[in-house]
Design a protein around this motif. Structure first.
Motif, mmCIF file in Angstrom:
data_model
loop_
_atom_site.group_PDB
_atom_site.id
_atom_site.type_symbol
_atom_site.label_atom_id
_atom_site.label_comp_id
_atom_site.label_asym_id
_atom_site.label_seq_id
_atom_site.Cartn_x
_atom_site.Cartn_y
_atom_site.Cartn_z
ATOM 1 N N ILE A 227 61.372 11.428 35.819
ATOM 2 C CA ILE A 227 62.197 12.179 36.763
ATOM 3 C C ILE A 227 63.599 12.210 36.175
ATOM 4 O O ILE A 227 64.159 11.159 35.835
ATOM 5 N N ILE A 228 64.151 13.395 36.037
ATOM 6 C CA ILE A 228 65.497 13.517 35.469
ATOM 7 C C ILE A 228 66.442 13.948 36.583
ATOM 8 O O ILE A 228 66.191 14.957 37.259
ATOM 9 N N GLY A 229 67.481 13.141 36.814
ATOM 10 C CA GLY A 229 68.422 13.427 37.896
ATOM 11 C C GLY A 229 69.312 12.216 38.099
ATOM 12 O O GLY A 229 69.694 11.560 37.129
ATOM 13 N N SER A 230 69.602 11.921 39.351
ATOM 14 C CA SER A 230 70.422 10.743 39.645
ATOM 15 C C SER A 230 69.999 10.182 40.992
ATOM 16 O O SER A 230 69.770 10.946 41.939
ATOM 17 N N MET A 231 69.921 8.859 41.070
ATOM 18 C CA MET A 231 69.548 8.227 42.345
ATOM 19 C C MET A 231 70.593 8.541 43.416
ATOM 20 O O MET A 231 70.333 8.429 44.601
ATOM 21 N N ARG A 232 71.801 8.933 42.979
ATOM 22 C CA ARG A 232 72.842 9.294 43.958
ATOM 23 C C ARG A 232 72.529 10.623 44.649
ATOM 24 O O ARG A 232 73.174 10.960 45.634
ATOM 25 N N SER A 233 71.630 11.392 44.088
ATOM 26 C CA SER A 233 71.251 12.686 44.672
ATOM 27 C C SER A 233 70.120 12.442 45.675
ATOM 28 O O SER A 233 69.101 11.814 45.346
ATOM 29 N N THR A 234 70.294 12.938 46.900
ATOM 30 C CA THR A 234 69.278 12.699 47.932
ATOM 31 C C THR A 234 67.923 13.287 47.519
ATOM 32 O O THR A 234 66.877 12.707 47.799
ATOM 33 N N TYR A 235 67.948 14.441 46.857
ATOM 34 C CA TYR A 235 66.688 15.077 46.464
ATOM 35 C C TYR A 235 65.991 14.275 45.354
ATOM 36 O O TYR A 235 64.778 14.158 45.335
ATOM 37 N N THR A 236 66.784 13.733 44.428
ATOM 38 C CA THR A 236 66.178 12.911 43.369
ATOM 39 C C THR A 236 65.595 11.646 43.980
ATOM 40 O O THR A 236 64.472 11.231 43.656
ATOM 41 N N ARG A 237 66.354 11.051 44.885
ATOM 42 C CA ARG A 237 65.882 9.807 45.499
ATOM 43 C C ARG A 237 64.564 10.025 46.257
ATOM 44 O O ARG A 237 63.664 9.183 46.216
ATOM 45 N N VAL B 124 59.668 6.834 35.224
ATOM 46 C CA VAL B 124 60.976 6.557 34.639
ATOM 47 C C VAL B 124 61.966 7.500 35.299
ATOM 48 O O VAL B 124 61.680 8.699 35.417
ATOM 49 N N LEU B 125 63.108 6.974 35.717
ATOM 50 C CA LEU B 125 64.197 7.833 36.174
ATOM 51 C C LEU B 125 65.204 7.920 35.034
ATOM 52 O O LEU B 125 65.775 6.903 34.630
ATOM 53 N N THR B 126 65.377 9.093 34.485
ATOM 54 C CA THR B 126 66.393 9.311 33.457
ATOM 55 C C THR B 126 67.650 9.782 34.170
ATOM 56 O O THR B 126 67.686 10.914 34.662
ATOM 57 N N GLU B 127 68.643 8.879 34.285
ATOM 58 C CA GLU B 127 69.891 9.204 35.006
ATOM 59 C C GLU B 127 70.702 10.202 34.190
ATOM 60 O O GLU B 127 71.037 9.943 33.041
ATOM 61 N N ARG B 128 70.997 11.327 34.789
ATOM 62 C CA ARG B 128 71.800 12.355 34.136
ATOM 63 C C ARG B 128 72.793 12.946 35.133
ATOM 64 O O ARG B 128 72.522 12.977 36.328
ATOM 65 N N PRO B 129 73.935 13.438 34.669
ATOM 66 C CA PRO B 129 74.874 14.103 35.582
ATOM 67 C C PRO B 129 74.369 15.476 36.016
ATOM 68 O O PRO B 129 73.439 16.022 35.409
ATOM 69 N N LEU B 130 75.021 16.010 37.073
ATOM 70 C CA LEU B 130 74.701 17.367 37.527
ATOM 71 C C LEU B 130 74.840 18.334 36.355
ATOM 72 O O LEU B 130 75.785 18.224 35.571
ATOM 73 N N HIS B 131 73.909 19.256 36.235
ATOM 74 C CA HIS B 131 73.937 20.315 35.225
ATOM 75 C C HIS B 131 73.846 19.795 33.790
ATOM 76 O O HIS B 131 74.308 20.449 32.860
ATOM 77 N N ALA B 132 73.269 18.601 33.629
ATOM 78 C CA ALA B 132 73.061 18.067 32.269
ATOM 79 C C ALA B 132 72.110 19.004 31.516
ATOM 80 O O ALA B 132 71.260 19.655 32.132
ATOM 81 N N PRO B 133 72.230 19.049 30.187
ATOM 82 C CA PRO B 133 71.375 19.973 29.416
ATOM 83 C C PRO B 133 69.884 19.754 29.671
ATOM 84 O O PRO B 133 69.128 20.732 29.766
ATOM 85 N N GLU B 134 69.451 18.499 29.829
ATOM 86 C CA GLU B 134 68.012 18.238 30.062
ATOM 87 C C GLU B 134 67.550 18.821 31.388
ATOM 88 O O GLU B 134 66.375 19.153 31.566
ATOM 89 N N ILE B 135 68.486 18.907 32.353
ATOM 90 C CA ILE B 135 68.131 19.467 33.662
ATOM 91 C C ILE B 135 68.138 20.996 33.567
ATOM 92 O O ILE B 135 67.195 21.665 34.000
ATOM 93 N N LEU B 136 69.189 21.521 32.943
ATOM 94 C CA LEU B 136 69.282 22.985 32.761
ATOM 95 C C LEU B 136 68.112 23.530 31.948
ATOM 96 O O LEU B 136 67.730 24.688 32.098
ATOM 97 N N ALA B 137 67.537 22.677 31.110
ATOM 98 C CA ALA B 137 66.403 23.135 30.294
ATOM 99 C C ALA B 137 65.180 23.399 31.166
ATOM 100 O O ALA B 137 64.266 24.132 30.771
ATOM 101 N N ILE B 138 65.154 22.822 32.371
ATOM 102 C CA ILE B 138 63.969 22.977 33.234
ATOM 103 C C ILE B 138 64.306 23.754 34.509
ATOM 104 O O ILE B 138 63.575 24.669 34.889
ATOM 105 N N HIS B 139 65.406 23.396 35.186
ATOM 106 C CA HIS B 139 65.766 24.121 36.429
ATOM 107 C C HIS B 139 66.671 25.301 36.077
ATOM 108 O O HIS B 139 67.715 25.109 35.443
ATOM 109 N N PRO B 140 66.317 26.508 36.501
ATOM 110 C CA PRO B 140 67.111 27.682 36.073
ATOM 111 C C PRO B 140 68.564 27.620 36.537
ATOM 112 O O PRO B 140 69.427 28.248 35.927
ATOM 113 N N PHE B 141 68.849 26.869 37.641
ATOM 114 C CA PHE B 141 70.231 26.757 38.109
ATOM 115 C C PHE B 141 70.789 25.348 37.896
ATOM 116 O O PHE B 141 71.828 24.984 38.454
#
Ligand SMILES: N[C@@H](CCC(=O)N[C@@H](CS)C(=O)NCC(=O)O)C(=O)O
Length: 216
Positions: free
Chosen positions: A6-16, A30-47
């Motif tokens: 799971i790529i996101g942040s535990m601080r995000s309610t949706y990730t949690r 595995v939770l891969t902690e990443r900031p908002l709009h990190a490249p790994e997230i942008l590679a999968i979520h269009p926004f």
């Protein structure tokens, strides 16, 4: 097969919420902690919204889609009911919370504290005052919904509850939010009861909002 990432942040309610699904089902992840709009997230979520999932060859975005995939791919316990009425009620509450309640409680109320648009960065009192009637009204709706059984859907813990609990946790971090939840006696009892679940305690986020990706 590799374990879900799971790529996101535990601080995000949706990730949690997605992490809580794994915890409830005993899925190793595995939770891969990443900031908002990190490249790994942008590679999968269009926004570029979090969370996103990688699992073997599967890549997914949107928390409910990820939660559904995990629930169907791994054995019981299931967090989405199979009974048509209970399944529809789960959809109903997830949809209402994500389209209406999250906007009021998190994006408007809480953000006026943690991401205010004020010049000095102080909580936006005007925005907080303006949204409080809607906060109280929506907390009242949730209070009524959990009054009879202590769950949003039937008499079982479902993804509808998982989706809501991280939001209640966040809203209680601001004084008016804590007061509004405490005044809603059924919802306060509901929160107290489910906040003791290992899936909730094991996914406790550090304080503060998710970080933003630094401009490169
Ligand atoms: N509908 C999405 C919402 C996800 C969402 O809004 N995540 C927030 C963090 S809690 C985010 O990534 N915000 C950044 C943005 O909106 O650009 C889902 O269910 O996954």
């Amino acid at each position: 097969m590799a374990m879900p990432e799971i790529i996101g942040s535990m601080r995000s309610t949706y990730t949690r919420a997605v992490c809580m699904v794994c915890e409830e089902k005993g899925i190793e992840y595995v939770l891969t902690e990443r900031p908002l709009h990190a490249p790994e997230i942008l590679a999968i979520h269009p926004f570029g919204k979090m969370p996103v999932l990688r699992h073997g060859g599967v890549e997914l975005f949107e928390s409910k889609a990820i939660a559904t995939y995990l629930d169907r791919s791994f054995p019981a316990p299931f967090v989405f009911p199979s009974d048509p009425r209970l399944a529809a009620l789960t959809e109903q509450w997830v949809s209402l919370v994500n389209t209406v309640i999250d906007r009021t409680l998190i994006r408007t109320f809480l953000f006026a504290y943690i991401a205010p648009k004020t010049a000095d960065g102080a909580p936006d009192r005007e925005a907080i005052q303006a949204v409080m009637p809607a906060v109280r009204e929506q907390i009242g709706v949730l209070d009524k919904a959990v009054a009879r059984t202590g769950y949003l859907v039937g008499e079982q813990f479902t993804f509808a509850d998982i989706n809501l609990l991280p939001i209640l946790h966040r809203v209680r971090q601001a004084p008016e939010g804590a007061e509004a939840v405490a005044a809603a006696t059924h919802l306060a009892r509901y929160y107290g009861q489910h906040a003791a679940r290992p899936s909730f305690t094991r996914t406790m986020p550090p304080p503060g909002p998710p970080r933003r990706q630094e401009p490169s």
